[in-house]
Design a protein around this motif. Structure first.
Motif, PDB file in Angstrom:
ATOM      1  N   ILE A 134       0.824  -1.201   0.000  1.00 12.70           N
ATOM      2  CA  ILE A 134       0.000   0.000   0.000  1.00 12.70           C
ATOM      3  C   ILE A 134       0.859   1.253   0.000  1.00 12.70           C
ATOM      4  O   ILE A 134       0.503   2.262  -0.611  1.00 12.70           O
TER       5      ILE A 134
ATOM      6  N   LEU B 147       0.271   3.654  -3.170  1.00 12.70           N
ATOM      7  CA  LEU B 147      -0.260   4.984  -2.884  1.00 12.70           C
ATOM      8  C   LEU B 147       0.726   6.060  -3.317  1.00 12.70           C
ATOM      9  O   LEU B 147       0.319   7.134  -3.775  1.00 12.70           O
TER      10      LEU B 147
ATOM     11  N   TYR C 295       0.216   6.214  -7.123  1.00  9.67           N
ATOM     12  CA  TYR C 295      -1.075   6.784  -7.499  1.00  9.67           C
ATOM     13  C   TYR C 295      -1.159   8.270  -7.166  1.00  9.67           C
ATOM     14  O   TYR C 295      -1.778   9.052  -7.893  1.00  9.67           O
ATOM     15  N   ARG C 296      -0.545   8.681  -6.058  1.00 10.93           N
ATOM     16  CA  ARG C 296      -0.521  10.099  -5.735  1.00 10.93           C
ATOM     17  C   ARG C 296       0.304  10.874  -6.760  1.00 10.93           C
ATOM     18  O   ARG C 296      -0.061  11.985  -7.162  1.00 10.93           O
TER      19      ARG C 296
ATOM     20  N   ALA D 240      -6.230   4.619  -5.919  1.00  7.56           N
ATOM     21  CA  ALA D 240      -5.816   4.748  -4.523  1.00  7.56           C
ATOM     22  C   ALA D 240      -6.934   4.287  -3.589  1.00  7.56           C
ATOM     23  O   ALA D 240      -6.700   3.563  -2.613  1.00  7.56           O
TER      24      ALA D 240
ATOM     25  N   VAL E 107      -6.874   0.893  -1.010  1.00  6.03           N
ATOM     26  CA  VAL E 107      -7.139   0.982   0.432  1.00  6.03           C
ATOM     27  C   VAL E 107      -8.278   0.049   0.825  1.00  6.03           C
ATOM     28  O   VAL E 107      -8.191  -0.701   1.806  1.00  6.03           O
TER      29      VAL E 107
ATOM     30  N   ILE F 248      -1.232   3.205   5.539  1.00  9.06           N
ATOM     31  CA  ILE F 248      -2.014   4.221   4.828  1.00  9.06           C
ATOM     32  C   ILE F 248      -1.723   5.609   5.385  1.00  9.06           C
ATOM     33  O   ILE F 248      -1.473   6.560   4.632  1.00  9.06           O
TER      34      ILE F 248
ATOM     35  N   SER G 250       1.672   6.963   4.499  1.00  7.84           N
ATOM     36  CA  SER G 250       1.770   7.374   3.103  1.00  7.84           C
ATOM     37  C   SER G 250       1.385   8.828   2.910  1.00  7.84           C
ATOM     38  O   SER G 250       1.790   9.467   1.936  1.00  7.84           O
TER      39      SER G 250
ATOM     40  N   ARG H 109      -7.287  11.022   3.946  1.00 13.36           N
ATOM     41  CA  ARG H 109      -7.279  10.843   2.483  1.00 13.36           C
ATOM     42  C   ARG H 109      -8.210  11.831   1.799  1.00 13.36           C
ATOM     43  O   ARG H 109      -7.928  12.308   0.693  1.00 13.36           O
TER      44      ARG H 109
ATOM     45  N   ALA I  94      -7.772  12.072  -1.985  1.00 17.46           N
ATOM     46  CA  ALA I  94      -7.479  10.684  -2.353  1.00 17.46           C
ATOM     47  C   ALA I  94      -8.613   9.740  -1.995  1.00 17.46           C
ATOM     48  O   ALA I  94      -8.400   8.562  -1.770  1.00 17.46           O
TER      49      ALA I  94
END
Length: 459
Positions: A88, A92, A95-96, A104, A108, A163, A166, A229, A234
Motif C-alpha cells: 500500500i 499509494l 497513485y498520488r 488509490a 485501500v 495508509i 503514506s 485521504r 485521495a
C-alpha cells in the motif's frame, strides 16, 4: 474519476502543506525523521519495559505463555495481511504521483477488507482447534481471547498505519500500537499486582484488556485515515481495482514478510516446542534485548520506504542515494554505541528480569552480533521492495529461512539456548548478505554502511 467536491483536479490530489490539514481539532504534525524516530524510541522503550517488567512480575511459565501468544499473533498477522501493508505504501506513492484517486481508493478498500475477513476466519479456526484438541492447551479461553481481540487488530493496525504514513500522518500511524497499546500492557499488569491477583489472573487481564484497547484504537485509525485521504483528495466515490498489478507485487511481498517474520518469531516458537515454555520466555527476553540494536534501522525504514518509492518513480537516483547515505551515517554511530552499552550492562539487565535470565548473557552477545550485521547492510530489503524487486527479495529470504530453521532445529535441540542463538545469528547474517548483494546487482543504490564513503567523497 470521481473525487470529493472541490478536489476534481490532479493538482488537488498532489501533496499539500501539512499546515492546511489542521481543521476542527484535527492536528496533523509535519512528517519528519525527528518525529518518526522519537515515536519509535518511545515505542521501543515501552516494548522493552514490557519485556523486562512482565518477565519480573509474572511467573516464568505465565511469561512463557505470554511470549508464545504475542509471537503467534504477530506471525499470524503477517500471514493474513498478504503483504498489503508494504504494497500500500508503494502503490499509494505511485497513485498520488499520477493523480489516480480511484485506484488509490480501491487499493485501500481491498487491503482493509481482505485482511479483516482473513484474520477473522483464522481466529474462528484457531478457537475451534483450541477447544477441540484435548491436551493442546489447558487455557483455551485465554488463547481464544487473543485470537479474536489481538489477532484481527494486529492485522488491521499495520495496514492502517501504512495508509496514514503514506500521507505523512506519522503520530496517528505509530502511536496507537507502539505507545498506547504497549503502555496498556504495563498499566493492566500493574493493576493486577495492585489488586493482589495471581500471576495467571494478571495474564488474563493483560491479554483481554490490551486486546480491547488495540481494537478500539484500530476503529479510531479507520475513521482517521479516511478523513486524511479526503483532505488530500485521495477518496473516490467509484474505486478502481487493479488486482493484476497488486497481485504481482503482493504475492512475493506476502511470502517475503512471512519468511522475514519467521526469522523473528520462529526461533521463539521452536525453543518452546523443542525445549520448554520456560526456555521460550527466556529466549524471547534475550532476543528482544538484542533487537534493541536494530530499532533505529526499523524506525528509519518507515521514512526510507516512501522516499525511495517516490524518488525512484521520478528517476531521481542521486537524491535517493543521498538519503540512504545519511541513514547509514546515523546508524553507524547509534548501533555501535548501543552495542557497547549492551556488552557492559547486559548482565545487570538480565539479572533484573530474574535469576533464570542471568545465564543467557552469552546468547545475548551472539544475537547482538547478528543484529549489528543486519544494521550494517541498512535498508536493503526496503530498497528491493520499493524498486520493483520484491521477487528477488522473497527468493533470498525464503531460501535462507529454510537453511536457518533447519539449523535452528538441529542446534537448539542439541545445545539449548546457546545453539538457538548461534543458528539465529548465522541465518540473519546469511540473509542480509544476500539482500545487500542483490541490491548492488539489481539497483543503482548502496544502502549499507559502505555508502557513507560516497557521502564523504561528495563532501
Amino acid at each position: 474519476m470521481h473525487l470529493l467536491p472541490g478536489t476534481q483536479s490532479k493538482k488537488a490530489f498532489e501533496l499539500k502543506p501539512v499546515s492546511q490539514l489542521v481543521r476542527k481539532g484535527w492536528g496533523y504534525a509535519r512528517s519528519s525523521a525527528a518525529m518518526v524516530v522519537g515515536l519509535r524510541v518511545a515505542g521501543a522503550a515501552f516494548t522493552y519495559l514490557n519485556v523486562v517488567l512482565l518477565a519480573r512480575w509474572l511467573n516464568i511459565t505465565d511469561y512463557g505463555i505470554f511470549t508464545l501468544i504475542i509471537s503467534t499473533v504477530t506471525l499470524g498477522g503477517f500471514v493474513t495481511r498478504f503483504g498489503s501493508d508494504i504494497a500500500i505504501v508503494r502503490f499509494l506513492g505511485i497513485y498520488r504521483e499520477k493523480g489516480e484517486a480511484s485506484l488509490a481508493e480501491g487499493a485501500v478498500r481491498a487491503a482493509l477488507n481482505f485482511t479483516l475477513v482473513a484474520s477473522l476466519i483464522i481466529a474462528v479456526i484457531a478457537t475451534v482447534v483450541y477447544f477441540a484438541v484435548p491436551g493442546l492447551t489447558d487455557r483455551p479461553w485465554l488463547y481464544a481471547a487473543a485470537a479474536f481481540l489481538l489477532y484481527p487488530a494486529f492485522t488491521q493496525n499495520e495496514v492502517l498505519s501504512a495508509i496514514l504514513r503514506s500521507f505523512g500522518v506519522n503520530f496517528a500511524a505509530l502511536a496507537p500500537k507502539d505507545i498506547l497499546w504497549r503502555g496498556s500492557l504495563l498499566v493492566l499488569a500493574l493493576f493486577g499486582i495492585w489488586k493482589g491477583y495471581e500471576s495467571g489472573t494478571t495474564l488474563r487481564l493483560v491479554i483481554v484488556g490490551s486486546g480491547l484497547v488495540i481494537t478500539a484504537l484500530c476503529a479510531w485509525q479507520h475513521v482517521l485515515q479516511r478523513r486524511v485521504r479526503a483532505r488530500f483528495g485521495a477518496v473516490s466515490e467509484a474505486p478502481a481495482y487493479d488486482f493484476k498489478a497488486w497481485r504481482a507485487s503482493v504475492v512475493p511481498l506476502w511470502l517475503l514478510l512471512i519468511a522475514r517474520n519467521l526469522f523473528r518469531t520462529a526461533d521463539v516458537l521452536l525453543v518452546g516446542a523443542l525445549l520448554s515454555v520456560r526456555d521460550a520466555g527466556i529466549y524471547f527476553a534475550v532476543s528482544r534485548t538484542a533487537e534493541l540494536l536494530g530499532f533505529f534501522l526499523s524506525s528509519l525504514n518507515l521514512l526510507v520506504g516512501p522516499a525511495v518509492s517516490r524518488g525512484h518513480a521520478k528517476g531521481d537516483t542521486a537524491s535517493v542515494q543521498h538519503k540512504l547515505d545519511q541513514v547509514s551515517l546515523f546508524l553507524i554511530a547509534s548501533t555501535l554505541s548501543a552495542e557497547l552499552v549492551l556488552i557492559v550492562a547486559g548482565p545487570w539487565i538480565l539479572g533484573f528480569m530474574g535469576p533464570e535470565f542471568r545465564d543467557a548473557y552469552i546468547p545475548l552477545l551472539i544475537l547482538s552480533a547478528g543484529q549489528c550485521f543486519n544494521v550494517f547492510v541498512g535498508s536493503s530489503g526496503v530498497v528491493l521492495n520499493m524498486t520493483g524487486h520484491e521477487k528477488a527479495n522473497a527468493r533470498i529470504l525464503v531460501t535462507t529461512l529454510v537453511f536457518s530453521l533447519g539449523l535452528m532445529a538441529l542446534l537448539a535441540s542439541r545445545y539449548g539456548l546457546m545453539g538457538a542463538a548461534i543458528a539465529s545469528t548465522v541465518g540473519m547474517m546469511t540473509w542480509n548478505l544476500g539482500l545487500w548483494a542483490a541490491v548492488r546487482r539489481l539497483t543503482p543504490y548502496d544502502p549499507s554502511w559502505l555508502g557513507v564513503l560516497s557521502l564523504i567523497k561528495r563532501k
